[in-house]
Design a protein around this motif. Sequence first.
Motif: not given
Length: 332
Positions: A42-45, A70-76, A78-79, A135-138
């Motif tokens: 996910s790109r979200e925190a 961190f995701d090694p396949k997609v920069a930025g 979170v894995l 994307q979550g509710l928060l």
Amino acid sequence: MENKAHALAAGLFVLLIAALTVALAIWLTRDAGVKNVYELTSREAVTGLQPQAAVRFKGVSVGKVVSIGFDPKVAGNVLVRISVDESTPVTTSTFGTLGFQGVTGLAFIALDDSGESKTALATSLDNPTRIPLRQGLLSKLTDAGTTMITQVSEATQRVNQLLSPENQKELVVAVQQLGTAASSVSTLSVNLDALLKAQLGPDRVNIPLFVQETRSTMRALQGAATEAGSTATELRKTATELTRTAQRFNDKGGPIDKLADGTDAFAASATTLNATTLPRINRASNDASRAARQASRAVNSINDNPQSLLFGSGAVPPGPGEPGFSAPAAKP
């Protein structure tokens, strides 16, 4: 010697208790059954999510979070790697969201399924299959809050522009004009009320009688409309009958065709009469006229000389200019 024995016994007891505690912890934290490993990116925190956090499928605890990085396949991105029970119905339409436990701020992975697919999602330990982390509710509330703050800021700026000194002056003038208009409307209302009382009051018009007459007129109009409807129905029936009669007249072999045939026969008879009978009648008439003239001459000669029936007509006396003609003597 006795002190050393007591110290040795105490040390052995402590070591035994420590070993039992470690064994109990290992037994309590052991993984029972076969686990399937999946990954979420996910790109979200993922604030508040920790390793060993719970993984729940439709609210049922089915596993835990293995690692976060961190995701090694997609920069930025979170894995998050999770392990769930083999019996968990993870399909190709399963997705994950980031949930929070009450007000503690601790996060967990909430798995859910949209129900679009019934195919089980295959995975392996060496190459885990990735599940989308939505994307979550928060996060949605955060984005909505940002949008709302932006809109509130724009609204505040517009209000400030609306309440500028120049606009305030114009607003005061508009309010004054509105008050003047309201006063004019009130005066007009009073004048209209007085006019209505003067024109429609008891002295001028009997309102109940007027209403009663209006109702009577409406009833009469309704009766006329009903009669007109009945008349229209009768006219439609008459028109239908006339149409049927016209169709019968115009049908093949009907009165129109028979009249046309009779007219053709009469025309043929007239043609025959003109071509054959009339010439013969004309000749017979001429012969009769000739015979009548001859008979008239014969009758005239008998009247002039009746003895001609006995002695014949005799010699014809010479006419003027012929030998032996003598002019008749004048009558005395």
